[in-house]
Design a protein around this motif. Structure first.
Motif, PDB file in Angstrom:
ATOM      1  N   GLY A 150       0.787  -1.232   0.000  1.00  0.00           N
ATOM      2  CA  GLY A 150       0.000   0.000   0.000  1.00  0.00           C
ATOM      3  C   GLY A 150       0.813   1.272   0.000  1.00  0.00           C
ATOM      4  O   GLY A 150       0.382   2.280   0.520  1.00  0.00           O
ATOM      5  N   LYS A 151       2.035   1.258  -0.557  1.00  0.00           N
ATOM      6  CA  LYS A 151       2.876   2.435  -0.514  1.00  0.00           C
ATOM      7  C   LYS A 151       3.132   2.964  -1.919  1.00  0.00           C
ATOM      8  O   LYS A 151       3.409   2.220  -2.837  1.00  0.00           O
ATOM      9  N   VAL A 152       3.000   4.267  -2.045  1.00  0.00           N
ATOM     10  CA  VAL A 152       3.399   4.954  -3.262  1.00  0.00           C
ATOM     11  C   VAL A 152       4.573   5.844  -2.884  1.00  0.00           C
ATOM     12  O   VAL A 152       4.513   6.568  -1.894  1.00  0.00           O
ATOM     13  N   GLN A 153       5.641   5.768  -3.653  1.00  0.00           N
ATOM     14  CA  GLN A 153       6.803   6.590  -3.334  1.00  0.00           C
ATOM     15  C   GLN A 153       6.422   8.069  -3.332  1.00  0.00           C
ATOM     16  O   GLN A 153       5.512   8.497  -4.043  1.00  0.00           O
ATOM     17  N   ASP A 154       7.137   8.850  -2.516  1.00  0.00           N
ATOM     18  CA  ASP A 154       6.840  10.280  -2.405  1.00  0.00           C
ATOM     19  C   ASP A 154       6.857  10.946  -3.781  1.00  0.00           C
ATOM     20  O   ASP A 154       7.693  10.646  -4.633  1.00  0.00           O
ATOM     21  N   ILE A 155       5.900  11.845  -3.966  1.00  0.00           N
ATOM     22  CA  ILE A 155       5.738  12.547  -5.233  1.00  0.00           C
ATOM     23  C   ILE A 155       6.181  13.993  -5.064  1.00  0.00           C
ATOM     24  O   ILE A 155       5.789  14.660  -4.108  1.00  0.00           O
ATOM     25  N   GLU A 156       7.002  14.464  -5.982  1.00  0.00           N
ATOM     26  CA  GLU A 156       7.430  15.864  -5.989  1.00  0.00           C
ATOM     27  C   GLU A 156       6.861  16.531  -7.241  1.00  0.00           C
ATOM     28  O   GLU A 156       7.059  16.039  -8.357  1.00  0.00           O
ATOM     29  N   THR A 157       6.156  17.634  -7.063  1.00  0.00           N
ATOM     30  CA  THR A 157       5.523  18.306  -8.205  1.00  0.00           C
ATOM     31  C   THR A 157       6.179  19.636  -8.559  1.00  0.00           C
ATOM     32  O   THR A 157       5.771  20.288  -9.514  1.00  0.00           O
ATOM     33  N   LYS A 158       7.194  20.042  -7.784  1.00  0.00           N
ATOM     34  CA  LYS A 158       7.753  21.383  -7.980  1.00  0.00           C
ATOM     35  C   LYS A 158       8.738  21.449  -9.147  1.00  0.00           C
ATOM     36  O   LYS A 158       9.188  22.522  -9.524  1.00  0.00           O
ATOM     37  N   THR A 159       9.076  20.288  -9.688  1.00  0.00           N
ATOM     38  CA  THR A 159       9.935  20.258 -10.879  1.00  0.00           C
ATOM     39  C   THR A 159       9.101  19.765 -12.057  1.00  0.00           C
ATOM     40  O   THR A 159       7.940  19.388 -11.910  1.00  0.00           O
ATOM     41  N   ASP A 160       9.672  19.733 -13.227  1.00  0.00           N
ATOM     42  CA  ASP A 160       9.007  19.249 -14.441  1.00  0.00           C
ATOM     43  C   ASP A 160       7.656  19.930 -14.666  1.00  0.00           C
ATOM     44  O   ASP A 160       6.606  19.296 -14.576  1.00  0.00           O
ATOM     45  N   PRO A 161       7.634  21.221 -14.965  1.00  0.00           N
ATOM     46  CA  PRO A 161       6.357  21.934 -15.129  1.00  0.00           C
ATOM     47  C   PRO A 161       5.488  21.362 -16.247  1.00  0.00           C
ATOM     48  O   PRO A 161       4.261  21.504 -16.209  1.00  0.00           O
TER      49      PRO A 161
END
Length: 459
Positions: A150-161
């Motif tokens: 039940g784990k999804v790796q941490d998501i970062e949205t501040k890069t790759d616009p």
């Protein structure tokens, strides 16, 4: 869409008839159901109670002269998990059990699936010794031992616009890691688009990925047909749903981190004639009540009303933030020395000083049963996620007359829509017990009506 089959059962299905275990008519009807629901024939026979798992296993064992294994209390050699990936195990319904010299014994739901056996031989360079196991027990053990967890790796949205989830589609081989990365990419794309809901629907090309934002639904792409079954099984496993079940609705939730913020998504899997439709709804953490209502006088009004028997109705359009607002109230304004309880399909976030209860249809804990028993818990404040029946409305009304404070949600696009709905006769008694109406037009426009204001604007 490729049909799900089990070569072993398909080959021996008429032997079941010749052995007087099942009638020809039952086999034909079960085959139709299997084709429509896209599950294998054996699972339909078991689901319809035409044969038990145990009897089917013993029948196949006798016909094939292959031993069977009861996996219920079986402990496998965990080192053997390195020989077979999660995706291979889930796709072919196989489980490595143990290795002696260069012979790897595996449990198989379909021991006549020579393609699967050849694939494992090629991967492991070992002799494969199959034993029979039921599909349900094998998939259960796969989820237990492979610890998808039940784990999804941490998501970062501040890069790759300009990030799009389709970029992940052809990046790697289609194994379990690739499927998880693909799902993670879809979540990332949805968060960047500020979408609140995701829909996975079968079409002629595969599984369409649709986002919903501000009431509008748009398609972002399609997952190829080859990946549909392992992709849906992976999502179900992550969300603690039963990946062996596709013919009845299931619901669950998923927790994941985005930019170091913990988010929750509820999931609903629903059977259609084309295949399961998967819906995810994303919930953000509740804000402090001061961020939602800067007016201190209004906050004090809410505090006072929470100490008053009656019904607090939180209304607004779809995805307006009704549940988010209720969570903020319960988190920040619940009076001391009171017992607050919730009845929810999915608990979105853990609330302090509130007893949260998740409904569970699979064990019979539905809203009807919850309503019959919750009074024994002696709560002072009760949050009902939503009431859709006349019986539910009457029950809330009766609790408010017993000195309880009730909080519930009601869907209405605007105040005029709410007035029109409340003009129905079945709402008359319920309406008279409303002590506070919170109407959410949008995140920046929240109106609060106390009893006196309600008499002017609504009642």
């Amino acid at each position: 869409m490729d049909l799900v089959t089990n070569k072993t059962i398909d080959k021996l299905k008429y032997d079941l008839v010749r052995s007087n275990i099942i009638t020809f008519e039952d086999i034909e009807k079960a085959q139709e159901v299997a084709n429509v629901q896209n599950i294998n024939l054996g699972q339909v026979l078991i689901n319809k109670k035409l044969i038990t798992e145990h009897d089917l296993l013993k029948f196949l064992e006798e016909k094939l002269h292959i031993p069977s294994v009861d996996l219920e209390d079986y402990e496998i050699d965990k080192k053997c998990l390195n020989f077979i990936s999660y995706n291979e195990a889930a796709t072919y319904k196989i489980l490595p059990l143990f290795e002696i010299e260069d012979i790897l014994t595996i449990a198989m739901a379909d021991p006549l699936d020579l393609f699967a056996i050849d694939k494992i031989i090629e991967r492991t360079n070992k002799t494969i010794e199959p034993v029979l196991g039921t599909e349900k027990s094998i998939l259960k053990k796969i989820n237990e031992y492979y610890e998808l967890s039940g784990k999804v790796q941490d998501i970062e949205t501040k890069t790759d616009p300009d990030f799009k989830w389709q970029d992940e589609l052809h990046n790697d081989e289609p194994d379990e890691e690739h499927l998880q990365n693909l799902f993670r990419a879809i979540l990332k794309h949805a968060i960047k688009d500020e979408a609140h809901q995701l829909y996975f629907e079968h079409n002629e090309e595969g599984l369409s990925v649709n986002f919903k934002k501000k009431g509008e639904i748009y398609t972002t792409g399609t997952i190829p047909s080859l990946l549909i079954n392992p992709f849906i099984r992976m999502i179900k496993t992550l969300c603690a749903l039963d990946p062996t079940v596709s013919e009845v609705p299931q619901s669950g939730k998923l927790n994941f981190n985005v930019d170091s913020i913990a988010l929750t998504a509820s999931i609903s899997a629903f059977p259609t004639i084309n295949g399961e439709r998967i819906v995810l709804k994303i919930y953000h953490p509740p804000k402090k009540i001061e961020e939602l209502i800067p007016d201190e006088e209004k906050i004090n009004t809410l505090k006072s009303i929470l100490n008053t028997p009656g019904i607090i109705l939180v209304s607004g359009g779809a995805l307006s933030g009704k549940t988010h607002f209720v969570y903020s109230i319960l988190n920040d304004l619940t009076p001391k020395n009171t017992i607050a309880m919730t009845l929810e399909s999915v608990a979105k976030y853990k609330l302090k000083n509130t007893l949260q209860c998740e409904l569970n249809e699979s064990v019979g804990f539905n809203m009807d049963k919850a309503m019959r028993f919750i009074e024994f818990q002696s709560p002072d404040i009760i949050y009902f996620e939503g009431i859709a029946t006349k019986e539910g409305l009457d029950f809330l009304t009766s609790l408010s007359l017993k000195d309880k404070t009730l909080i519930t949600e009601f869907l209405a696009d605007n105040m005029e829509d709410l007035r029109r709905r409340f003009d129905r006769s079945e709402f008359s008694m319920f309406k008279s017990q409303i002590t506070c109406l919170v109407f959410i037009h949008n995140q920046n426009s929240i109106e609060i009506f106390d009893k006196s204001a309600l008499e002017k604007y609504l009642l």
